[in-house]
Design an enzyme around this catalytic site. Structure first.
Site, PDB file in Angstrom:
ATOM      1  N   TYR A 123     -30.190 -20.945   7.461  1.00 59.26           N
ATOM      2  CA  TYR A 123     -30.318 -20.729   6.019  1.00 59.26           C
ATOM      3  C   TYR A 123     -30.161 -22.045   5.259  1.00 59.26           C
ATOM      4  CZ  TYR A 123     -30.198 -15.586   5.641  1.00 59.26           C
ATOM      5  OH  TYR A 123     -30.498 -14.249   5.674  1.00 59.26           O
ATOM      6  N   LYS A 145     -27.322 -16.211  20.902  1.00 60.04           N
ATOM      7  CA  LYS A 145     -28.506 -16.323  21.763  1.00 60.04           C
ATOM      8  C   LYS A 145     -28.278 -17.568  22.630  1.00 60.04           C
ATOM      9  CE  LYS A 145     -32.690 -15.021  22.925  1.00 60.04           C
ATOM     10  NZ  LYS A 145     -32.936 -13.768  23.666  1.00 60.04           N
ATOM     11  N   ASP A 195     -30.513 -10.009  21.003  1.00 56.90           N
ATOM     12  CA  ASP A 195     -31.545  -8.996  21.260  1.00 56.90           C
ATOM     13  C   ASP A 195     -30.917  -7.757  21.903  1.00 56.90           C
ATOM     14  OD1 ASP A 195     -31.017 -10.620  23.443  1.00 56.90           O
ATOM     15  OD2 ASP A 195     -33.094 -10.759  24.137  1.00 56.90           O
ATOM     16  N   ASP A 251     -27.328 -11.342   9.192  1.00 55.24           N
ATOM     17  CA  ASP A 251     -28.171 -10.728   8.161  1.00 55.24           C
ATOM     18  C   ASP A 251     -28.961  -9.578   8.773  1.00 55.24           C
ATOM     19  OD1 ASP A 251     -29.513 -10.488   5.647  1.00 55.24           O
ATOM     20  OD2 ASP A 251     -31.247 -11.481   6.549  1.00 55.24           O
ATOM     21  N   ASP A 274     -28.188  -5.111   8.440  1.00 59.28           N
ATOM     22  CA  ASP A 274     -29.144  -4.120   7.910  1.00 59.28           C
ATOM     23  C   ASP A 274     -29.389  -3.039   8.962  1.00 59.28           C
ATOM     24  OD1 ASP A 274     -29.501  -5.589   5.548  1.00 59.28           O
ATOM     25  OD2 ASP A 274     -31.648  -5.168   5.505  1.00 59.28           O
TER      26      ASP A 274
HETATM   27  C1  IPM Z   1     -28.027 -10.485   2.150  1.00 61.83           C
HETATM   28  C2  IPM Z   1     -29.386 -10.771   1.589  1.00 61.83           C
HETATM   29  C3  IPM Z   1     -29.499 -12.273   1.339  1.00 61.83           C
HETATM   30  C4  IPM Z   1     -29.383 -12.973   2.678  1.00 61.83           C
HETATM   31  C5  IPM Z   1     -30.796 -12.702   0.614  1.00 61.83           C
HETATM   32  C6  IPM Z   1     -30.970 -11.966  -0.688  1.00 61.83           C
HETATM   33  C7  IPM Z   1     -30.848 -14.179   0.411  1.00 61.83           C
HETATM   34  O1  IPM Z   1     -30.390 -10.305   2.431  1.00 61.83           O
HETATM   35  O2  IPM Z   1     -27.021 -10.781   1.479  1.00 61.83           O
HETATM   36  O3  IPM Z   1     -27.946  -9.963   3.267  1.00 61.83           O
HETATM   37  O4  IPM Z   1     -30.358 -13.096   3.426  1.00 61.83           O
HETATM   38  O5  IPM Z   1     -28.268 -13.408   2.984  1.00 61.83           O
HETATM   39 MN    MN Z   2     -29.674  -9.188   4.145  1.00 55.33          MN
END
Ligand code: IPM
Ligand code: MN
Length: 371
Positions: free
Chosen positions: A142, A189, A221, A245, A249
């Site tokens: 990042y 990884k 993975d 990240d 999710d």
């Molecule tokens: C999160 C979001 C952020 C990230 C984006 C909005 C930059 O997806 O906080 O998980 O990737 O960290």
């Molecule tokens: Mn995110």
């Protein structure tokens, strides 16, 4: 007690859900006799529209001066669909994380009993899941060097980590494991990436300071697969920025809705609390977005300020709203409550804590007089 809180509503549904979190905080202030002084800061697409800058200096200063930051969401489709955009809303959030030194992102994932049927995963797989993800937040790809060649045909994103960056979050993850079920899984990884090998070496070296914690390792993975196949095997997961990240999710599916996942981003001197969901532009202004992740982020904020009873009061109210189905359409498609009604219910429950309360019954019937 008195606390200064910077509120950054941000983009999309951010303002709507943050308003509900503030209602919950105000109810807490009332019941527990605290004062929360709010100041609003600009960040994201709305900040670009108003100032040309996704993170104006005033916002950084406000955050630095406050006891904690409550943030909504960031992002706007007009930038997502334009790869040539030079200034992007997300740059604001990334810069704020860096400026405030928020290196440790904590993302709890729980399978709430009431919501198990909402998850596309089978009950027997997810029941009892309780994971905390520790995602490194200010390093890795990042924040590495980036470039695009003049002819636009070669792009580059660099990824680097230092031992110090790994150690400071690893200590926090080990400590979290000590207070939980004493298992720490490093997701990396290391079969391919040099940075991952440094993570393994560094974390392994620290393990001798936490002998009561069992440390194990998974390639990312495989971890992605294990999270769906057998999420109960995890207690604390520690991982670098990009992997964290992605798997957080993915893990949100276990909870039945991404609209439930809160997070804390902690640094040495600052802390910011935000839902993990995005700005959900399709729902903007419609009063349908789930405010529970924002409300639970406010709860984490209270816990961070040392207000544990207050934290539990919000958690209990959220449990109650799930139990009674006083939830938005993502969780309750047949008889959905609006964003603001869910917020009103939570605030009301914190204040009254009484299931026979008149407002409470009215809200349950969708007819509250206080709404
Ligand atoms: C999160 C979001 C952020 C990230 C984006 C909005 C930059 O997806 O906080 O998980 O990737 O960290
Ligand atoms: Mn995110």
């Amino acid at each position: 007690m008195k606390f200064n809180i910077t509120v950054i509503p941000g983009d999309g549904i951010g303002p709507e859900v943050t308003a509900q979190a503030k209602k919950a905080l105000n109810a807490i202030a009332d019941v527990f006799d605290h004062t929360f002084l709010y100041k609003e800061g600009l960040m994201g697409a709305c900040a670009i529209d108003q100032t040309g800058n996704p993170l104006p200096e005033e916002t950084i200063i406000l955050c630095e001066k406050s006891d904690a930051v409550l943030f909504g969401a960031i992002g706007d489709p007009k930038y997502d669909n334009d790869p040539t955009a030079k200034v992007r809303p997300e740059q604001g959030l990334l810069r704020l994380r860096k400026e405030l030194g928020l290196f440790c992102n904590v993302r709890p994932v729980k399978a709430y009993d009431r919501l198990i049927e909402k998850s596309p995963l089978k009950r027997e797989r997810i029941e009892g899941t309780d994971i905390t993800i520790y995602r490194e937040l200010t390093g890795g790809i990042y924040f590495g060097d980036k470039s695009l060649s003049d002819d636009g045909k070669v792009a580059f994103d660099g990824c680097s980590y230092t031992v110090d960056e790994i150690e400071r979050i690893a200590h926090l993850a080990f400590q979290a494991a000590q207070n939980r079920r004493k298992k720490l899984t490093l997701v990396d990884k290391a079969n391919v990436l040099e940075t991952s090998r440094l993570w393994r070496k560094t974390v392994t070296a620290l393990a001798s300071q936490y002998t009561d914690v069992t440390l194990d390792f998974l390639f990312v993975d495989n971890a992605a697969m294990q999270l769906i196949l057998n999420p109960k095997q995890f207690d604390v997961i520690l991982t670098e920025n990009l992997f964290g990240d992605i798997i957080s999710d993915e893990a949100s599916v276990i909870g039945g809705s991404i609209g439930l996942l809160a997070s804390a981003s902690i640094g040495k001197e600052n802390a910011l609390f935000e839902p993990i969901h995005g700005s959900f532009p399709q729902a903007k202004g419609k009063n349908i977005a789930n405010p529970l992740a924002s409300i639970l982020s406010a709860a984490m904020l209270l816990e961070h300020l040392g207000l544990n009873e207050e934290f539990l009061a919000i958690e209990k109210a959220v449990q109650k709203s799930l139990e009674l189905g006083i939830t938005t359409e993502d969780l309750n498609p047949n008889k959905p409550f609006s964003t603001s009604k869910v917020g009103d219910f939570i605030a009301d429950y914190i204040q009254n804590q009484d299931d026979s309360n008149i407002n409470f019954q009215n809200i349950h019937m969708g007819q509250s007089t206080i709404i």
